[in-house]
Design a protein around this motif. Sequence first.
Motif, PDB file in Angstrom:
ATOM      1  N   ASP A  10      -3.790  11.142  -5.072  1.00 32.96           N
ATOM      2  CA  ASP A  10      -2.794  11.112  -3.996  1.00 32.96           C
ATOM      3  C   ASP A  10      -2.214  12.505  -3.745  1.00 32.96           C
ATOM      4  O   ASP A  10      -2.054  12.926  -2.590  1.00 32.96           O
ATOM      5  CB  ASP A  10      -1.640  10.153  -4.351  1.00 32.96           C
ATOM      6  N   GLY A  15       5.284   6.802  10.389  1.00 31.99           N
ATOM      7  CA  GLY A  15       4.531   6.406   9.203  1.00 31.99           C
ATOM      8  C   GLY A  15       5.357   5.537   8.284  1.00 31.99           C
ATOM      9  O   GLY A  15       6.389   4.981   8.692  1.00 31.99           O
ATOM     10  N   VAL A  16       4.872   5.433   7.067  1.00 21.21           N
ATOM     11  CA  VAL A  16       5.498   4.571   6.061  1.00 21.21           C
ATOM     12  C   VAL A  16       5.806   5.442   4.858  1.00 21.21           C
ATOM     13  O   VAL A  16       5.031   6.348   4.529  1.00 21.21           O
ATOM     14  CB  VAL A  16       4.537   3.435   5.633  1.00 21.21           C
ATOM     15  N   GLU A  17       6.943   5.192   4.236  1.00 19.29           N
ATOM     16  CA  GLU A  17       7.286   5.945   3.038  1.00 19.29           C
ATOM     17  C   GLU A  17       8.027   5.005   2.107  1.00 19.29           C
ATOM     18  O   GLU A  17       9.029   4.396   2.490  1.00 19.29           O
ATOM     19  CB  GLU A  17       8.175   7.140   3.447  1.00 19.29           C
ATOM     20  N   GLN A  21      -4.696  14.647  -1.871  1.00 22.30           N
ATOM     21  CA  GLN A  21      -4.782  14.355  -0.432  1.00 22.30           C
ATOM     22  C   GLN A  21      -3.710  15.111   0.345  1.00 22.30           C
ATOM     23  O   GLN A  21      -3.952  15.596   1.447  1.00 22.30           O
ATOM     24  CB  GLN A  21      -4.580  12.858  -0.181  1.00 22.30           C
ATOM     25  N   SER A  44       0.074   7.688  -0.206  1.00 25.90           N
ATOM     26  CA  SER A  44      -1.290   7.191  -0.472  1.00 25.90           C
ATOM     27  C   SER A  44      -2.229   7.539   0.681  1.00 25.90           C
ATOM     28  O   SER A  44      -3.442   7.472   0.507  1.00 25.90           O
ATOM     29  CB  SER A  44      -1.276   5.673  -0.652  1.00 25.90           C
ATOM     30  N   ARG A  45      -1.687   7.885   1.834  1.00 27.21           N
ATOM     31  CA  ARG A  45      -2.446   8.102   3.071  1.00 27.21           C
ATOM     32  C   ARG A  45      -3.201   6.836   3.500  1.00 27.21           C
ATOM     33  O   ARG A  45      -4.085   6.912   4.364  1.00 27.21           O
ATOM     34  CB  ARG A  45      -3.409   9.316   2.988  1.00 27.21           C
ATOM     35  N   HIS A  46      -2.889   5.693   2.929  1.00 29.36           N
ATOM     36  CA  HIS A  46      -3.444   4.430   3.397  1.00 29.36           C
ATOM     37  C   HIS A  46      -3.051   4.257   4.868  1.00 29.36           C
ATOM     38  O   HIS A  46      -1.975   4.673   5.272  1.00 29.36           O
ATOM     39  CB  HIS A  46      -2.876   3.283   2.543  1.00 29.36           C
ATOM     40  N   ARG A  47      -3.936   3.620   5.658  1.00 31.76           N
ATOM     41  CA  ARG A  47      -3.706   3.524   7.098  1.00 31.76           C
ATOM     42  C   ARG A  47      -3.344   2.104   7.522  1.00 31.76           C
ATOM     43  O   ARG A  47      -3.876   1.130   6.968  1.00 31.76           O
ATOM     44  CB  ARG A  47      -4.974   3.928   7.868  1.00 31.76           C
ATOM     45  N   PHE A  48      -2.523   1.999   8.553  1.00 32.53           N
ATOM     46  CA  PHE A  48      -2.087   0.723   9.105  1.00 32.53           C
ATOM     47  C   PHE A  48      -2.321   0.730  10.610  1.00 32.53           C
ATOM     48  O   PHE A  48      -1.998   1.706  11.293  1.00 32.53           O
ATOM     49  CB  PHE A  48      -0.601   0.503   8.820  1.00 32.53           C
ATOM     50  N   PRO A  66      -0.060   6.448   8.770  1.00 33.90           N
ATOM     51  CA  PRO A  66      -0.308   6.489   7.330  1.00 33.90           C
ATOM     52  C   PRO A  66       0.930   6.190   6.476  1.00 33.90           C
ATOM     53  O   PRO A  66       2.065   6.316   6.937  1.00 33.90           O
ATOM     54  CB  PRO A  66      -0.676   7.966   7.130  1.00 33.90           C
ATOM     55  N   ASP A  67       0.687   5.831   5.242  1.00 34.20           N
ATOM     56  CA  ASP A  67       1.706   5.933   4.199  1.00 34.20           C
ATOM     57  C   ASP A  67       1.743   7.395   3.764  1.00 34.20           C
ATOM     58  O   ASP A  67       0.693   8.019   3.562  1.00 34.20           O
ATOM     59  CB  ASP A  67       1.346   5.038   3.014  1.00 34.20           C
ATOM     60  N   PHE A 105       0.815  -1.216   0.000  1.00 35.76           N
ATOM     61  CA  PHE A 105       0.000   0.000   0.000  1.00 35.76           C
ATOM     62  C   PHE A 105       0.846   1.263   0.000  1.00 35.76           C
ATOM     63  O   PHE A 105       0.339   2.354   0.123  1.00 35.76           O
ATOM     64  CB  PHE A 105      -0.918   0.009   1.224  1.00 35.76           C
ATOM     65  N   SER A 106       2.142   1.075  -0.110  1.00 32.36           N
ATOM     66  CA  SER A 106       3.043   2.220  -0.041  1.00 32.36           C
ATOM     67  C   SER A 106       3.499   2.530  -1.466  1.00 32.36           C
ATOM     68  O   SER A 106       4.053   1.689  -2.152  1.00 32.36           O
ATOM     69  CB  SER A 106       4.216   1.877   0.864  1.00 32.36           C
ATOM     70  N   VAL A 107       3.229   3.762  -1.869  1.00 34.12           N
ATOM     71  CA  VAL A 107       3.427   4.147  -3.261  1.00 34.12           C
ATOM     72  C   VAL A 107       4.894   4.527  -3.497  1.00 34.12           C
ATOM     73  O   VAL A 107       5.487   5.257  -2.706  1.00 34.12           O
ATOM     74  CB  VAL A 107       2.512   5.357  -3.573  1.00 34.12           C
ATOM     75  N   ASP A 132       1.312  11.862  10.364  1.00 37.69           N
ATOM     76  CA  ASP A 132       0.251  12.597  11.053  1.00 37.69           C
ATOM     77  C   ASP A 132       0.885  13.565  12.052  1.00 37.69           C
ATOM     78  O   ASP A 132       1.993  13.324  12.540  1.00 37.69           O
ATOM     79  CB  ASP A 132      -0.631  11.648  11.883  1.00 37.69           C
TER      80      ASP A 132
END
Lengths: 365, 365
Positions: free
Chosen positions: A22, A153-155, A25, B262-266, B258-259, A6-8, A55
């Motif tokens: 994206d 977060g994730v990147e 957002q 994509s702002r997808h959440r985990f 979030p990512d 899910f990580s772009v 966040d």
Amino acid sequence: MSIEQFSVRGRLADTGEGITADELQLAARNHGMPLEGLRYDVTPPGLHYVLVHYDIPATNAATWSLTVDGCVEQPLSFSLTHLRAMGRRTVRVTLECAGNGRAALQPRPISQPWLNEAVGTAEWTGVLLSDLLRAAGIRADAVDVVFTGADHGVERGVEQDYQRGLSVTEAIDSGAIVAWEMNGQPLPPQHGYPLRLVVPGWYGMASVKWLRSIELIDHEFTGFQNAVAYRIRKTADDPGEPVTRIEPRALLIPPGFPDFMSRHRFVAAGTVTLHGRAWSGWAPIERVELSVDAGVSWHPAKMDAVGNDELAWRSFSYDWDATPGEHVLTVRAADASGREQPIEAEWNRGGFANNTAQRITVLVT
Amino acid sequence: MSIEQFSVRGRLADTGEGITADELQLAARNHGMPLEGLRYDVTPPGLHYVLVHYDIPATNAATWSLTVDGCVEQPLSFSLTHLRAMGRRTVRVTLECAGNGRAALQPRPISQPWLNEAVGTAEWTGVLLSDLLRAAGIRADAVDVVFTGADHGVERGVEQDYQRGLSVTEAIDSGAIVAWEMNGQPLPPQHGYPLRLVVPGWYGMASVKWLRSIELIDHEFTGFQNAVAYRIRKTADDPGEPVTRIEPRALLIPPGFPDFMSRHRFVAAGTVTLHGRAWSGWAPIERVELSVDAGVSWHPAKMDAVGNDELAWRSFSYDWDATPGEHVLTVRAADASGREQPIEAEWNRGGFANNTAQRITVLVT
């Protein structure tokens, strides 16, 4: 399913591809400074640009602690109260996002889609980072200083706390401060409440918000935000050069009044005093030139005095004899280090440090 | 060349058309409240949503004057000092932009491209509008009250100062205030410094910023922002219905992390307490329901107490037993007037008052 799916990954927009969902957002969360905000010497907090990778974390000043450890003589931990007792220094600093100007690039790197407005100037109050490091005692084997924020977060598939590194020399010589006030008030949540780093002269990515840890390490820091993101690359597999200090840039307050949707500008004929600000993270601004004919001819702007803080923006003005018809205003800055703002900056894959000159189309009626 | 040529008419995006350069210009200037901002009872000013039609005007509190004239017994003019002597009342109000949710509509009306985040709650301090009107003396022939701000621009070919009208009854019964403070501080520039109207319960377009004139007129106000913009229409030539009070809406703080892109959440598996806020401009919120399976089944949220200010948002929570896999969270509110938030709101051409339910996709690991 995994986080990585899910990580772009970073990519470039296709020819003619509109701003993506994206990008929208990110644009809806983060914000620039509307350019009429250039009228304020010090940008009010809600007008100062904001970029948050993950966040805004929930934080508590009363229980906050900042640790200083790693290659130090004496690991330390500071509450806000302890830090306030260490000293109090206020610096006026212009911060700009490394991605400012990205959305106008061709091809467009897909990320936070800034136009020209990711900038702001604030007075930050705190303690000198060098004083904290000396209090802990910098060991001879210390190479880099790693700053960790509370945002998580994730990147591009990498789960992380936001972290950036500076060399020990950069950490001390930059005059960086660990700040708890912005413009005389506690930091707003989005600007790092209760504590952040501010590195004067550097693009904003260095000024880690929600700062909870400072670690000295005996090798070069290879974390994501230094080694993967924030690199100036021509191709995806180019290791690239690190993004560091802010390149010179001048921006005008768009004159007259706008159309709501197109933001096209309208001005009544006559003498119009154009105002703007210019800054560079390398050296004080020396001169600004303006063109009112899309760059065919250039005229020196009247420069206001440099303030006490050499890396805060400098204001300028120019009396324009506005004649009926359409005109394209453009502006460029040069600093005391000899750096000159280009009309068109060189493209790079991340869209970083892009100081292409602003262009404003104005209809004079 | 004329102003009209450069003023863009309203249109709908083509199928698959990305966000346009015009929409991006607006998104880069205006900003929403990142949804983690729902954690604050009162939104810090820089996180509260902002929509400015034209430019933030340069204003001066020391020389500001507000006139009250037209169909009144005694035209009046107030300085800030005079107004402060008239009384001091603080109200907590949730304001939402009438265009919130617009960018998710199909087809998408081209304008400020909000997702869900154009909301905020603040404490506004000022004097009751009704006290000002009574001080001037409302004449029997007064029909509408016209509020004029200092912001000036062009919209769909019409050059104008930003103006909105309310009926005399609405102006008095809404409890509207003329405010000079936001959260105990002078208004920030982008929120109307030094003076603005705040109309509790109404979408934000009614709360005219940089307020300089209140005029009572003996007929219905037919200015652009009432008669042309801010109408709920199915087609371009439909006269439409006016946009007035805020429809009920609930929003969740997106859980987990979030990512970046994509702002997808985990979220980690286990019990996750979901928090959110709900509001309506028609009546206090009575209940909120949540679904963790994309709307197949619904569960009542635990409602926190209603505060003193019935038109400020109300917080709620729900303990979710998060099991591994992908889940779609959604939420809907209902108020004491019997209005219920729909899963999918009816489309309209301006993208106004769209309270389609929020959907958050979460990967539980």
